[in-house]
Design a protein around this motif. Sequence first.
Motif, PDB file in Angstrom:
ATOM      1  N   ASP A  54       0.992  -1.149   0.014  1.00  0.00           N
ATOM      2  CA  ASP A  54       0.007   0.040   0.001  1.00  0.00           C
ATOM      3  C   ASP A  54       0.770   1.213  -0.095  1.00  0.00           C
ATOM      4  OD1 ASP A  54      -2.449  -1.638   0.552  1.00  0.00           O
ATOM      5  OD2 ASP A  54      -1.729  -2.016   2.167  1.00  0.00           O
ATOM      6  N   GLU A  55       1.992   1.168   0.675  1.00  0.00           N
ATOM      7  CA  GLU A  55       2.769   2.368   0.942  1.00  0.00           C
ATOM      8  C   GLU A  55       4.281   2.029   0.547  1.00  0.00           C
ATOM      9  OE1 GLU A  55       3.820   5.570   4.212  1.00  0.00           O
ATOM     10  OE2 GLU A  55       1.673   5.082   4.118  1.00  0.00           O
ATOM     11  N   PHE A  72      10.715  12.036  -7.960  1.00  0.00           N
ATOM     12  CA  PHE A  72      10.920  10.662  -8.159  1.00  0.00           C
ATOM     13  C   PHE A  72       9.919  10.049  -7.752  1.00  0.00           C
ATOM     14  CE2 PHE A  72      12.133   6.624  -5.706  1.00  0.00           C
ATOM     15  CZ  PHE A  72      13.063   5.919  -6.674  1.00  0.00           C
ATOM     16  N   THR A  73       8.993  10.625  -7.007  1.00  0.00           N
ATOM     17  CA  THR A  73       7.532   9.865  -6.599  1.00  0.00           C
ATOM     18  C   THR A  73       6.603   9.665  -7.612  1.00  0.00           C
ATOM     19  OG1 THR A  73       6.527  12.177  -6.230  1.00  0.00           O
ATOM     20  CG2 THR A  73       7.638  11.120  -4.398  1.00  0.00           C
ATOM     21  N   GLU A  74       6.849  10.194  -8.864  1.00  0.00           N
ATOM     22  CA  GLU A  74       6.178   9.738 -10.212  1.00  0.00           C
ATOM     23  C   GLU A  74       6.221   8.510 -10.436  1.00  0.00           C
ATOM     24  OE1 GLU A  74       5.958  14.209 -12.454  1.00  0.00           O
ATOM     25  OE2 GLU A  74       7.751  12.989 -12.941  1.00  0.00           O
ATOM     26  N   ARG A  75       7.403   7.831 -10.231  1.00  0.00           N
ATOM     27  CA  ARG A  75       7.655   6.358 -10.516  1.00  0.00           C
ATOM     28  C   ARG A  75       6.518   5.496  -9.875  1.00  0.00           C
ATOM     29  NH1 ARG A  75      13.085   5.296 -12.158  1.00  0.00           N
ATOM     30  NH2 ARG A  75      12.235   3.158 -11.973  1.00  0.00           N
ATOM     31  N   ASP A  76       5.878   5.883  -8.884  1.00  0.00           N
ATOM     32  CA  ASP A  76       4.892   5.182  -8.315  1.00  0.00           C
ATOM     33  C   ASP A  76       3.940   5.744  -7.364  1.00  0.00           C
ATOM     34  OD1 ASP A  76       3.336   3.090  -6.562  1.00  0.00           O
ATOM     35  OD2 ASP A  76       4.412   1.627  -7.847  1.00  0.00           O
ATOM     36  N   ASP A  77       2.775   5.740  -7.389  1.00  0.00           N
ATOM     37  CA  ASP A  77       2.019   6.688  -6.676  1.00  0.00           C
ATOM     38  C   ASP A  77       1.823   6.205  -5.180  1.00  0.00           C
ATOM     39  OD1 ASP A  77       1.184   7.992  -8.807  1.00  0.00           O
ATOM     40  OD2 ASP A  77      -0.887   7.097  -9.046  1.00  0.00           O
ATOM     41  N   ARG A  78       2.677   5.035  -4.635  1.00  0.00           N
ATOM     42  CA  ARG A  78       2.537   4.674  -3.360  1.00  0.00           C
ATOM     43  C   ARG A  78       3.957   5.127  -2.834  1.00  0.00           C
ATOM     44  NH1 ARG A  78       2.312  -1.525  -4.912  1.00  0.00           N
ATOM     45  NH2 ARG A  78       3.765  -0.657  -6.437  1.00  0.00           N
ATOM     46  N   ILE A  79       4.664   5.939  -3.664  1.00  0.00           N
ATOM     47  CA  ILE A  79       5.933   6.328  -2.914  1.00  0.00           C
ATOM     48  C   ILE A  79       5.568   7.740  -2.157  1.00  0.00           C
ATOM     49  CG2 ILE A  79       8.260   7.327  -3.683  1.00  0.00           C
ATOM     50  CD1 ILE A  79       8.339   5.386  -5.932  1.00  0.00           C
ATOM     51  N   TYR A  80       5.983   7.826  -0.927  1.00  0.00           N
ATOM     52  CA  TYR A  80       6.362   8.966  -0.279  1.00  0.00           C
ATOM     53  C   TYR A  80       7.711   9.406   0.156  1.00  0.00           C
ATOM     54  CZ  TYR A  80       1.190   8.660   0.461  1.00  0.00           C
ATOM     55  OH  TYR A  80      -0.233   8.527   0.142  1.00  0.00           O
ATOM     56  N   LEU A  81       8.097  10.468   0.253  1.00  0.00           N
ATOM     57  CA  LEU A  81       9.666  10.838   0.286  1.00  0.00           C
ATOM     58  C   LEU A  81       9.736  11.791   1.471  1.00  0.00           C
ATOM     59  CD1 LEU A  81      12.263  10.962  -0.885  1.00  0.00           C
ATOM     60  CD2 LEU A  81      11.863  12.950  -2.320  1.00  0.00           C
ATOM     61  N   VAL A  82      10.626  11.350   2.421  1.00  0.00           N
ATOM     62  CA  VAL A  82      11.348  12.082   3.534  1.00  0.00           C
ATOM     63  C   VAL A  82      12.453  12.860   3.081  1.00  0.00           C
ATOM     64  CG1 VAL A  82      12.070  12.147   5.863  1.00  0.00           C
ATOM     65  CG2 VAL A  82      10.464  10.387   5.070  1.00  0.00           C
ATOM     66  N   SER A  83      12.325  14.182   3.012  1.00  0.00           N
ATOM     67  CA  SER A  83      13.519  15.117   2.757  1.00  0.00           C
ATOM     68  C   SER A  83      13.788  16.052   3.702  1.00  0.00           C
ATOM     69  CB  SER A  83      13.153  15.922   1.354  1.00  0.00           C
ATOM     70  OG  SER A  83      12.847  14.844   0.339  1.00  0.00           O
ATOM     71  N   GLY A  84      15.221  16.482   3.685  1.00  0.00           N
ATOM     72  CA  GLY A  84      15.451  17.552   4.804  1.00  0.00           C
ATOM     73  C   GLY A  84      16.209  16.927   5.840  1.00  0.00           C
ATOM     74  N   GLY A  85      17.087  17.900   6.612  1.00  0.00           N
ATOM     75  CA  GLY A  85      18.170  17.187   7.278  1.00  0.00           C
ATOM     76  C   GLY A  85      17.939  17.132   8.763  1.00  0.00           C
TER      77      GLY A  85
END
Length: 282
Positions: A54-55, A72-85
């Motif tokens: 699912d995710e 990068f999240t366009e590769r699959d609608d299940r991809i969520y991205l954590v960014s930042g330090g």
Amino acid sequence: MKIFISTDMEGLPGVNSWHQVEEKDPRYLGKYMAETVGWVIDGIKSSEFNSKIDEILVCDSHSKGENLSYDFTERDDRIYLVSGGLRDYYMMAGFDSSFSTVFFIGYHAGVGSIHGTMDHTYSTDVYDLKINGKHMSETTINAAFAGNHDVPVSLVVGDHALVEELKNEMLDTVLVETKKGLSRFAAIMKPKNVLRKELIDGTKIALSKTFKNAVRPYKIEAPYEVEINFKSTEMADESMLIPGLKRLDGHRVLFKTNYYDELLQTMLAVVYSATIGEDLGK
């Protein structure tokens, strides 16, 4: 089912020196991370278990966490991205017990590993890091964080030295080698098409093992005693501003806790504060 993916850079294919990962070299930064994680996504999508997922949470975990483009999240609608330090638990930010498995991509050998590509453990200021007397790497530290939530690490992708470290340590985990170090800053890179196939196949195997409950969580039992050996005394000097630390000698500090979440947060604070001490004398 939810998959947590933590990404680093030093263990990626095509990378062998600091300028490729620290100076924002456009030839390398983000390209090989996106490509390698993309192959893992391809493996997930071609797996027989794809419909059950699912995710997919991808935690960009190198340096400031700004290496993967939001595109990068366009590769699959299940991809969520954590960014930042600036975030809790750094390489494991966003992780909790709701995940079924963890993948580590682009991870590298721990500090002091012979022919480990850019070997270090959370910081190049650290000479050694032990938990309960055991030499640790970023992989085992983070795997134990997942294990503390009873979640297994089913796939690790990194350099040869890391695979050698883990093959008798994380017996159930699928290990995929990206390159073989000749020294700290030289390596034999695996052919891209060969590695792509190995990663897709390895991802499928990791998911199969996960669904069969064939991967045991990596655990370290409490109470925890963490010893950090810094490369120089000013680093240890600065870290002593953190409550609960004990100074063992010029280079070494120690702290104890019964909680692994607290262990990881305190360890990060100690390691990062040491860089302030290093800068004071410049």
